[in-house]
Motif scaffolding. Structure first.
Motif, PDB file in Angstrom:
ATOM      1  N   UNK A   1     -14.549  -2.238  -1.969  1.00 19.59           N
ATOM      2  CA  UNK A   1     -15.114  -0.997  -2.467  1.00 19.59           C
ATOM      3  C   UNK A   1     -15.538  -0.065  -1.325  1.00 19.59           C
ATOM      4  N   UNK A   2     -15.862  -0.631  -0.176  1.00 19.96           N
ATOM      5  CA  UNK A   2     -16.289   0.193   0.957  1.00 19.96           C
ATOM      6  C   UNK A   2     -15.179   1.135   1.395  1.00 19.96           C
ATOM      7  N   UNK A   3     -13.920   0.704   1.213  1.00 21.24           N
ATOM      8  CA  UNK A   3     -12.786   1.542   1.611  1.00 21.24           C
ATOM      9  C   UNK A   3     -12.742   2.816   0.763  1.00 21.24           C
ATOM     10  N   UNK A   4     -13.006   2.690  -0.520  1.00 17.74           N
ATOM     11  CA  UNK A   4     -13.004   3.849  -1.414  1.00 17.74           C
ATOM     12  C   UNK A   4     -14.079   4.849  -0.975  1.00 17.74           C
ATOM     13  N   UNK A   5     -15.293   4.345  -0.712  1.00 13.10           N
ATOM     14  CA  UNK A   5     -16.375   5.228  -0.279  1.00 13.10           C
ATOM     15  C   UNK A   5     -16.070   5.862   1.076  1.00 13.10           C
ATOM     16  N   UNK A   6     -15.470   5.098   1.980  1.00 13.54           N
ATOM     17  CA  UNK A   6     -15.122   5.635   3.296  1.00 13.54           C
ATOM     18  C   UNK A   6     -14.073   6.741   3.180  1.00 13.54           C
ATOM     19  N   UNK A   7     -13.069   6.534   2.339  1.00  7.10           N
ATOM     20  CA  UNK A   7     -12.037   7.558   2.155  1.00  7.10           C
ATOM     21  C   UNK A   7     -12.594   8.796   1.454  1.00  7.10           C
TER      22      UNK A   7
END
Length: 166
Positions: A1-7
């Motif tokens: 999920x961190x990837x979604x927030x980072x993008x």
């Protein structure tokens, strides 16, 4: 999920650069940043209140306060420098250079936080540096002159000469 927030953060950041560049055309960069900073304060403290985190302030230890305050000062300095750069250069050339912060983040995390660097991280950081340098050092494309629509001059131009002709 961190990837979604980072993008999502990257997309929002790119949008901020574009809007900031458009907003500082007739506004001094420091004033533009101050206006945005007020909104940042309102949104961030509104979020704290909405999430019910205000009582947590008393639980923050001294070391965390020092780190957070130092990061806040550096965030303000970074934003002021970015706004100044945007006022002087094209957003498409300034943004890649300011985003070399990613490379510095990788290096600082390895040194201070003891995060491990893999060959993939190092290669990716190297490619980012090369890309940023390529973009920043490329001659900017020439801007098109204002065009007229329906025989009328574009907005902001005058149709009269400043000196009368006789």
């Amino acid at each position: 999920m961190w990837i979604v927030f980072a993008l999502l953060a990257a997309v929002v950041s790119a949008t901020v650069v574009t809007l900031s560049k458009a907003g500082i055309k007739n506004v001094p960069p420091s004033l533009a940043f101050a206006i945005q900073a007020v909104l940042i304060i309102l949104v961030s403290w509104g979020t704290v209140l909405w999430q019910g985190l205000l009582p947590e302030i008393g639980k923050i230890d001294r070391k965390s306060w020092v780190f957070l305050l130092a990061a806040g000062v550096l965030t303000a300095a970074s934003s002021l420098l970015s706004f100044r750069a945007l006022s002087l250069g094209d957003a498409s050339r300034v943004s890649p250079l300011t985003n070399t912060a990613l490379i510095f983040s990788v290096l600082l995390a390895a040194f201070f936080l003891k995060e491990k660097l893999t060959w993939q991280v190092l290669l990716g950081a190297g490619l980012m540096v090369a890309g940023a340098i390529l973009i920043a050092t490329t001659k900017p494309a020439s801007k098109k002159e204002s065009s007229s629509k329906n025989g009328r001059p574009a907005s902001g131009t005058t149709i009269y000469e400043s000196k009368p002709t006789a």
